[in-house]
Design a protein around this motif. Structure first.
Motif, mmCIF file in Angstrom:
data_model
loop_
_atom_site.group_PDB
_atom_site.id
_atom_site.type_symbol
_atom_site.label_atom_id
_atom_site.label_comp_id
_atom_site.label_asym_id
_atom_site.label_seq_id
_atom_site.Cartn_x
_atom_site.Cartn_y
_atom_site.Cartn_z
ATOM 1 N N GLU A 111 8.986 -1.023 -12.554
ATOM 2 C CA GLU A 111 8.576 -0.614 -11.224
ATOM 3 C C GLU A 111 7.975 -1.809 -10.473
ATOM 4 O OE1 GLU A 111 5.418 2.200 -11.077
ATOM 5 O OE2 GLU A 111 5.684 2.580 -8.926
ATOM 6 N N VAL A 112 7.059 -2.526 -11.153
ATOM 7 C CA VAL A 112 6.420 -3.663 -10.482
ATOM 8 C C VAL A 112 7.434 -4.781 -10.234
ATOM 9 C CG1 VAL A 112 4.657 -5.442 -10.714
ATOM 10 C CG2 VAL A 112 4.143 -3.095 -11.379
ATOM 11 N N ALA A 113 8.350 -4.954 -11.167
ATOM 12 C CA ALA A 113 9.397 -5.967 -10.969
ATOM 13 C C ALA A 113 10.209 -5.620 -9.730
ATOM 14 C CB ALA A 113 10.290 -6.062 -12.202
ATOM 15 N N GLY A 114 10.474 -4.326 -9.545
ATOM 16 C CA GLY A 114 11.230 -3.894 -8.381
ATOM 17 C C GLY A 114 10.513 -4.191 -7.076
ATOM 18 N N LEU A 115 9.185 -4.247 -7.144
ATOM 19 C CA LEU A 115 8.398 -4.537 -5.943
ATOM 20 C C LEU A 115 8.319 -6.044 -5.677
ATOM 21 C CD1 LEU A 115 5.449 -2.077 -6.669
ATOM 22 C CD2 LEU A 115 7.171 -1.842 -4.855
ATOM 23 N N ALA A 167 -2.758 -3.663 -8.033
ATOM 24 C CA ALA A 167 -3.965 -4.430 -8.373
ATOM 25 C C ALA A 167 -4.179 -5.579 -7.387
ATOM 26 C CB ALA A 167 -3.850 -4.994 -9.792
ATOM 27 N N ILE A 168 -5.438 -5.775 -6.998
ATOM 28 C CA ILE A 168 -5.801 -6.983 -6.256
ATOM 29 C C ILE A 168 -6.874 -7.671 -7.090
ATOM 30 C CG2 ILE A 168 -6.685 -7.955 -4.108
ATOM 31 C CD1 ILE A 168 -5.945 -5.394 -2.692
ATOM 32 N N THR A 180 0.923 -6.847 1.619
ATOM 33 C CA THR A 180 1.557 -6.797 0.307
ATOM 34 C C THR A 180 1.072 -5.591 -0.490
ATOM 35 O OG1 THR A 180 1.587 -9.200 0.321
ATOM 36 C CG2 THR A 180 1.994 -8.130 -1.792
ATOM 37 N N HIS A 181 -0.234 -5.369 -0.409
ATOM 38 C CA HIS A 181 -0.827 -4.287 -1.176
ATOM 39 C C HIS A 181 -0.245 -2.939 -0.749
ATOM 40 C CE1 HIS A 181 -3.776 -2.078 -3.426
ATOM 41 N NE2 HIS A 181 -4.145 -1.430 -2.340
ATOM 42 N N ALA A 182 0.057 -2.812 0.545
ATOM 43 C CA ALA A 182 0.594 -1.550 1.056
ATOM 44 C C ALA A 182 1.891 -1.183 0.334
ATOM 45 C CB ALA A 182 0.817 -1.655 2.571
ATOM 46 N N THR A 183 2.613 -2.185 -0.156
ATOM 47 C CA THR A 183 3.872 -1.884 -0.852
ATOM 48 C C THR A 183 3.637 -1.555 -2.328
ATOM 49 O OG1 THR A 183 4.273 -4.139 -1.654
ATOM 50 C CG2 THR A 183 5.008 -3.630 0.583
ATOM 51 N N GLY A 184 2.397 -1.794 -2.812
ATOM 52 C CA GLY A 184 2.106 -1.531 -4.215
ATOM 53 C C GLY A 184 2.238 -2.776 -5.087
ATOM 54 N N ARG A 185 2.713 -3.864 -4.492
ATOM 55 C CA ARG A 185 2.913 -5.085 -5.269
ATOM 56 C C ARG A 185 1.552 -5.689 -5.643
ATOM 57 N NH1 ARG A 185 6.082 -10.518 -3.033
ATOM 58 N NH2 ARG A 185 6.270 -11.499 -5.085
#
Ligand code: ADP
Ligand code: MG
Length: 817
Positions: A546-550, A471-472, A417-422
């Motif tokens: 942007e985050v919503a798009g992810l 963010a994680i 998931t992180h790899a996508t930036g989400r």
């Protein structure tokens, strides 16, 4: 409410939820006033607000005031929440729906109806944040507001409580109530007469924390070190000398263990009546040894024990176990015993809330505890729909055989998931797990923020950033945190959080300048009702989009909580205000919930090398485990409440009497009646007002002293009865009597004795203490008050004495075995 009526209601509507029809009918009337109110200038608005006492007027003026002061026009659903609160209900509104504002409008409404309101916040940080954040709205409505935190001085507290609306955390309010109970002069009182209480995160306060006692203690010298017992307990071996039940809630000495302990204690008979005290101490030492685990139940830091809160999963500041147990754990860890004190009085949060004639509350998750709210508080729930429908995708649980299998799966999910930036928010069940997971993630090259032992203000700031791209965040229990996670990060939206990062450091001043430093932003908003701050807002919106798009925030749960309500709290951090988002829980058959609540679960097989389990039997086990845990907690709550009821009643009569002593001359009148000669002799040389005060101080000192002793006795009685009820040692009740009945009988007898003691001690002091024109010499008469007092929160009953038995009976009830 009668059983029949409540059963009837189940057929008529969703059990426990009030109908919203009447509230919805008000909305058009509220809307109809909007235009006219917008035309008023601020002063006219405030004047109009002073007249508004009906639901429609309160909401219409509240909406306009919020629009001007915050640039946020309350949505219809927020006003439905306000009306529910004004009707004395618990409003269920999801996270991010804007409960802070709904609550403030309701609080102002109650004030208009002639009440004084306390808003109970989750912690100090939120008490202050919300009071300051809502301050401008209250201003426009002509309502005064104050707040208290741990660092407030008595004068500040008095002023805050005297305001129309006062924000404070449950523990601060509770500690003030406790301190007031020991006041020796009316001038020392700080709290106001309880009237309306509006509780934020109501389920967390009224259910999860309900039984937590707040304690006021006074210096009583150094604690008994308990080293000897710790030494003995440390030499005993599991299985040979003691056994721990499956649920890890109780520990029992075996015969061999009893022999070893008896020998070590000099050949005594542990179960002899006169050794009950020793048995209790040993039992406590053994609990500390065998049941409390370092890094799960507590941390050792700076040579001190720091408790990890079971319901919040993080370090609980200012918390102790009951004295004996706390000392036993210190002894186990080889630490110096911290100062112990005599408990002067205590109050549970439940008893605190029940002092208020009117209670109402708001939370994202009320329905699941509808039964408790009704049974313990007589409260109804109004389920308020979200402003925008929730589109979060909640995936089915993913179940694994072992804990390591589960952690592997989580790490690879996070990596993907992180790899996508989400952004990802991982909720763990305990501190040890969060640290283990963080370690594994850093090995996998994933850097994350771990939240478990920070202060509330920092926590809020970090949580607020959990929606930032990439963010994680790993956090224990998200329930009751009260911080909203915006996609794209907090930005200007949470200036109140930024302001509070140095909370505590800048204590005053902030009251005036407010934690929101965006006066410009507010002014702009007043002009045209929109948030105008140029580039800043644009950037925030772009980040959000942007985050919503992810896919929005992905919430990962590391296991089901002891109640599905807490699972929902965690899930609810994602998908706020119609945002996209997702949630998924990873479980393993080794999760404590399952091993504890379904100890005899049927074995299941994994599907492949990754340990994934898809057997429907296992799914059933998970659901069952949670239902058992929920049932057990309800039962424990009920039992504890039954044990507390009598003591609460007794306390009420004592406090009533104490209040009379404080405010009237009843002390002197009673004593002069019983000891007319002494009174007459004193009156020859002591002015009447001095004598009245002397009698008052003597009476208060003896009452408070006897009450503290009485509380200690009550604790002993309860401990003694529960030990015997477990079937160890001589059972003078013949094993057939109900421990609760026995406890109540004994406490009723002791209370009569307590009253006799108070009368006798007070009389004795009146006759013997030196009383001159300067007053009574209490110290010389041995009536000195404790040299210092302090407050703390007890993690009472950390093992839930009856947990094991309760698990079995609840399992039976749920139709197994
Ligand atoms: P809750 O306590 O229900 O989780 P909060 O009271 O913390 O939610 O509010 C969440 C966010 O929504 C805050 O940033 C607040 O400013 C914003 N908000 C609340 N009401 C409105 C409104 N009517 N219009 C726009 N934003 C709002
Ligand atoms: Mg909130």
């Amino acid at each position: 409410m009668s059983g029949l009526r409540s059963r009837m209601r189940r057929f008529l509507q969703k059990p426990g939820s009030a109908s919203l029809d009447r509230y919805e009918e008000l909305l058009p009337d509220i809307a109809a006033r909007e235009e006219e109110l917008r035309a008023l200038d601020d002063a006219a608005l405030t004047a109009a607000a002073a007249e508004a006492t009906d639901d429609v007027g309160i909401c219409a003026l509240g909406r306009e005031a919020a629009r001007r002061a915050l640039g946020e026009r309350p949505f219809d659903v927020q006003l439905l929440g306000t009306v529910a609160l004004l009707s004395g209900q618990v409003a269920e509104m999801a996270t991010g729906e804007g409960k802070t504002l709904s609550g403030a409008l309701a609080a102002a409404g109650y004030v208009r109806r002639g009440h004084r309101v306390q808003v109970m916040s989750v912690n100090d940080y939120l008490a202050r944040r919300d009071a300051e954040w809502m301050g401008p709205v209250y201003d426009l409505l002509g309502v005064s507001v104050g707040w208290i935190t741990q660092t407030s001085t008595p004068d500040e507290r008095r002023r805050a409580y005297a305001a129309d609306v006062c924000y404070g955390s449950a523990s601060e309010i509770g500690f003030d109530v406790l301190r007031d109970r020991l006041a020796i002069s009316v001038d020392d009182l700080v709290t106001a007469e309880p009237d309306v209480i509006l509780i934020d995160e109501a389920d967390s306060v009224m259910v999860d924390e309900a039984l937590v006692p707040l304690v006021l203690a006074g210096s009583a010298g150094a604690a008994d070190s308990g080293q000897e017992m710790a030494g003995i307990a440390g030499r005993l071996l599991p299985r040979l000398h003691y056994e721990v039940d499956d649920e890890r809630r109780n520990v029992f000495l075996t015969d061999a263990g009893t022999r070893v302990a008896e020998q070590a204690l000099g050949g005594i008979n542990l179960y002899a009546e006169e050794n009950l005290g020793v048995l209790t101490q040993l039992n406590v030492a053994l609990h500390a040894q065998a049941l409390l685990q370092r890094d799960v139940d507590y941390l050792v830091r700076d040579d001190r024990i720091q408790l990890i809160s079971a319901s919040r999963g993080r370090v609980a500041r200012r918390q102790r176990w009951p004295d004996g147990l706390h000392a036993a754990v210190e002894a186990k860890e080889g630490l110096r015993a911290s100062e112990s004190g005599q408990i002067l009085d205590s109050i549970t949060i439940q008893a605190l809330v029940r002092r208020y004639p009117v209670a109402c509350g708001m939370t994202g998750t009320a329905m699941a505890v509808g039964e408790q709210l009704r049974e313990f508080y007589g409260l109804e729930i109004a389920v308020i729909p979200p402003n925008l429908p929730c589109v979060r995708e909640d995936e089915p649980d993913r179940l694994y055989l072992t804990a390591p299998d589960k952690e592997d799966a989580v790490v690879s999910q996070v990596a993907g998931t992180h790899a996508t930036g989400r952004p990802v928010l991982i909720g763990t069940l305990d501190v040890a797990e969060s640290e283990r997971l963080a370690e594994r993630m850093s090995q996998a090259g994933l850097s994350c923020v771990v939240l478990n032992a920070k202060n509330d203000a920092q926590e809020a700031a970090i949580v607020a950033e959990a929606g930032t791209r990439g963010a994680i965040t790993v956090s224990t229990q998200m329930a009751g945190r009260g911080t909203d996670i915006r996609l794209g990060g907090s930005q200007g939206a949470s200036a109140h959080v930024d302001g509070a990062r140095e909370d505590g450091a800048r204590e005053d001043g902030a009251r005036e300048d407010g934690a929101r430093e965006d006066g410009a932003h507010v002014d702009g908003a007043r002009e045209d009702g929109a948030n105008v701050d140029g580039a800043h807002e644009d950037r925030a919106q772009a980040d959000r989009d942007e985050v919503a798009g992810l896919g929005g925030l992905l919430v990962i749960g590391m296991g089901r909580h002891a109640s599905s309500r807490l699972d929902d709290q965690l899930r609810g951090r994602s998908g706020r205000q119609g945002d996209p988002g997702g949630s998924v829980f990873f479980l393993s058959m080794e999760d404590e919930l399952i091993t504890t609540c379904v100890p005899d679960a049927e074995p299941v097989a994994g599907d492949g090398p990754d340990g994934r389990v898809t057997d429907p039997k296992a799914d059933w086990t998970v659901g069952h485990a949670q239902r058992v845990a929920e049932g057990v907690h309800l039962q424990i709550h009920r039992d504890t409440w039954r044990y507390n009821t009598l003591l609460e009643d007794q306390r009420r009569t004592v406090l009533q009497h104490r209040d009379d002593l404080l405010r009237t001359d009843i002390g002197l009148r009673t004593l002069a009646e019983s000891f007319p000669e002494r009174a007459a002799a004193l009156r020859e040389s002591v002015p009447e007002d001095v004598l009245t005060e002397a009698a008052r101080q003597i009476s208060l000192a003896q009452l408070d002293h006897a009450w503290a002793e009485y509380l200690a006795q009550a604790a002993e009685v309860r401990e003694g009865i529960s030990l015997r009820a477990l079937g160890h040692g001589p059972n003078p009740f013949g094993g057939s009597l109900n421990p609760l009945q026995e406890y109540n009988r004994e406490m009723t007898r002791l209370f009569t004795q307590f009253r006799d003691d108070v009368t006798a001690l007070t009389g004795h002091a009146f006759q013997t203490v030196t009383i001159t024109a300067d007053g009574a010499d209490l110290a010389a008469g041995g009536l000195a008050r404790p040299s210092a007092t302090w407050t703390y929160v007890v993690q009472d009953n950390p093992f839930g004495t009856d947990f094991g038995r309760a698990v079995k009976s609840i399992s039976r009830l749920l139709g197994r075995h």
